[in-house]
Scaffold this motif. Structure first.
Motif, short mmCIF file in Angstrom:
data_model
loop_
_atom_site.label_atom_id
_atom_site.label_comp_id
_atom_site.label_asym_id
_atom_site.label_seq_id
_atom_site.Cartn_x
_atom_site.Cartn_y
_atom_site.Cartn_z
N THR A 156 0.84 -1.19 0.00
CA THR A 156 0.00 0.00 0.00
C THR A 156 0.88 1.25 0.00
OG1 THR A 156 -0.06 0.22 2.40
CG2 THR A 156 -1.68 -1.26 1.39
N PRO A 157 0.35 2.39 -0.39
CA PRO A 157 1.13 3.64 -0.35
C PRO A 157 1.69 3.93 1.04
CG PRO A 157 -0.86 3.96 -1.64
CD PRO A 157 -0.98 2.60 -1.01
N ARG A 158 0.92 3.67 2.09
CA ARG A 158 1.41 3.92 3.45
C ARG A 158 2.57 2.98 3.78
NH1 ARG A 158 0.07 6.61 8.06
NH2 ARG A 158 -0.18 8.23 6.50
N GLU A 159 2.47 1.72 3.34
CA GLU A 159 3.55 0.77 3.58
C GLU A 159 4.83 1.20 2.87
OE1 GLU A 159 0.91 -3.32 4.25
OE2 GLU A 159 1.65 -2.79 2.26
N GLU A 161 5.61 4.23 2.11
CA GLU A 161 6.06 5.43 2.84
C GLU A 161 6.88 5.02 4.06
OE1 GLU A 161 3.97 9.72 3.94
OE2 GLU A 161 2.76 7.88 3.93
N ILE A 162 6.40 4.02 4.78
CA ILE A 162 7.12 3.54 5.96
C ILE A 162 8.43 2.87 5.57
CG2 ILE A 162 7.03 1.80 7.81
CD1 ILE A 162 4.11 2.51 8.22
N ILE A 163 8.42 2.12 4.49
CA ILE A 163 9.65 1.48 4.01
C ILE A 163 10.71 2.53 3.70
CG2 ILE A 163 10.67 0.21 2.07
CD1 ILE A 163 8.09 -1.43 1.94
N ASN A 164 10.31 3.62 3.06
CA ASN A 164 11.28 4.68 2.73
C ASN A 164 11.89 5.29 3.99
OD1 ASN A 164 11.07 4.50 -0.07
ND2 ASN A 164 9.26 5.80 -0.12
N LEU A 165 11.10 5.40 5.04
CA LEU A 165 11.62 5.94 6.29
C LEU A 165 12.56 4.94 6.97
CD1 LEU A 165 8.37 7.69 7.57
CD2 LEU A 165 10.48 8.81 6.82
N ASP A 174 10.59 7.73 15.37
CA ASP A 174 10.76 8.76 14.34
C ASP A 174 9.69 8.62 13.25
OD1 ASP A 174 12.99 9.82 15.59
OD2 ASP A 174 14.38 8.53 14.51
N ILE A 175 9.45 7.36 12.85
CA ILE A 175 8.45 7.12 11.81
C ILE A 175 7.06 7.55 12.28
CG2 ILE A 175 7.29 5.33 10.44
CD1 ILE A 175 9.94 3.78 10.47
N ALA A 176 6.75 7.18 13.52
CA ALA A 176 5.44 7.54 14.08
C ALA A 176 5.26 9.06 14.11
CB ALA A 176 5.30 6.95 15.48
N SER A 182 0.71 6.10 15.72
CA SER A 182 1.30 5.55 16.94
C SER A 182 2.46 4.61 16.62
CB SER A 182 0.23 4.79 17.74
OG SER A 182 -0.13 3.61 17.06
N GLU A 183 3.34 4.43 17.61
CA GLU A 183 4.44 3.48 17.43
C GLU A 183 3.91 2.07 17.23
OE1 GLU A 183 8.03 3.74 19.84
OE2 GLU A 183 7.29 5.64 20.66
N GLY A 184 2.81 1.76 17.91
CA GLY A 184 2.21 0.44 17.74
C GLY A 184 1.78 0.18 16.31
N THR A 185 1.21 1.21 15.69
CA THR A 185 0.80 1.08 14.28
C THR A 185 2.02 0.86 13.39
OG1 THR A 185 -1.14 2.50 14.62
CG2 THR A 185 -0.34 2.26 12.37
N VAL A 186 3.09 1.56 13.69
CA VAL A 186 4.32 1.39 12.91
C VAL A 186 4.84 -0.04 13.04
CG1 VAL A 186 6.72 2.11 12.64
CG2 VAL A 186 4.96 3.82 13.11
N ARG A 187 4.90 -0.53 14.29
CA ARG A 187 5.39 -1.90 14.51
C ARG A 187 4.53 -2.92 13.77
NH1 ARG A 187 6.21 -0.02 19.82
NH2 ARG A 187 4.15 -0.80 20.43
#
Length: 215
Positions: A156-159, A161-165, A174-176, A182-187
């Motif tokens: 997904t676009p959000r995934e 985005e997180i990969i790039n970070l 930092d990503i959160a 939230s950090e939980g969402t990132v994890r």
């Protein structure tokens, strides 16, 4: 109990590390070595869970010793613990099977955590060494085995985005903060990404992302 061997050519360093990590009741240092050859011999007799390995040592270096140990005892975890943050050293150590690469300016609690993480099967990498891994892969980028449009459909676009970070070396906090989640969402998202791509950890994820030009 986590059984540890420390390999460093400076006695004061060996004893200092031994003292620090044995403050944790779950860790026991069963031997120390002054070079890579001695470390291999101790692995043969002691069969430790983790080896903390310096790079620059006489006779047999830590990078060479890592290869010898992992060839004979693949279940023994080897963490490179050094003052040197050189691209070539990092990549060669990891190529030789090292399970982690951390610098000696690490805090005692972080060192203990690194030992425990490696013993449990996780790869550990000092935050200052992470960009070197990504840069080397970027400089030596190979043709992707998977078409980029296939990856775009899978992620997904959000995934992405997180990969790039992650590639930028950002931790979960930092990503959160960057994405206002939230950090939980990132994890959870990173765990899902790893599962989708059949990868083990964020180091493999960063390397994979650079090789496949995800972004």
């Amino acid at each position: 109990m986590i059984k540890v061997i420390i390999a460093d050519d400076q006695e004061i360093i060996r004893e200092g590390i031994k003292y620090l990590i044995e403050q944790d009741p779950e860790i026991e240092v069963l031997g120390v070595a002054g070079n890579g050859s001695e470390a291999l011999e101790l692995c043969e007799t002691i069969k430790p869970d983790v080896v903390l390995m310096d790079i620059v040592m006489p006779e047999v270096s830590g990078v060479e010793s890592t290869l010898l140990i992992k060839e004979k005892y693949p279940d023994i975890k080897v963490i490179i613990l050094t003052t040197f943050n050189h691209d070539e050293n990092i990549s060669k150590a990891l190529e030789n099977g090292a399970d982690g690469y951390i610098l000696k300016d690490i805090k005692p609690k972080e060192l203990i955590l690194a030992v425990k993480s490696a013993a449990s099967g996780l790869r550990v990498l000092h935050k200052d060494a992470f960009p070197s891994i990504v840069k080397k892969v970027s400089d030596q980028r190979k043709m992707s085995l998977i078409q980029k449009d296939e990856l775009t459909n899978l992620l997904t676009p959000r995934e992405i985005e997180i990969i790039n970070l992650v590639v930028d070396g950002k931790d979960n906090r930092d990503i959160a903060n960057s994405l206002f989640i939230s950090e939980g969402t990132v994890r959870n998202t990173i765990s899902l990404i790893l599962k989708k791509l059949n990868l083990r950890d964020r180091i493999q994820l960063a390397v994979y992302a650079v090789k496949n030009d995800i972004g």
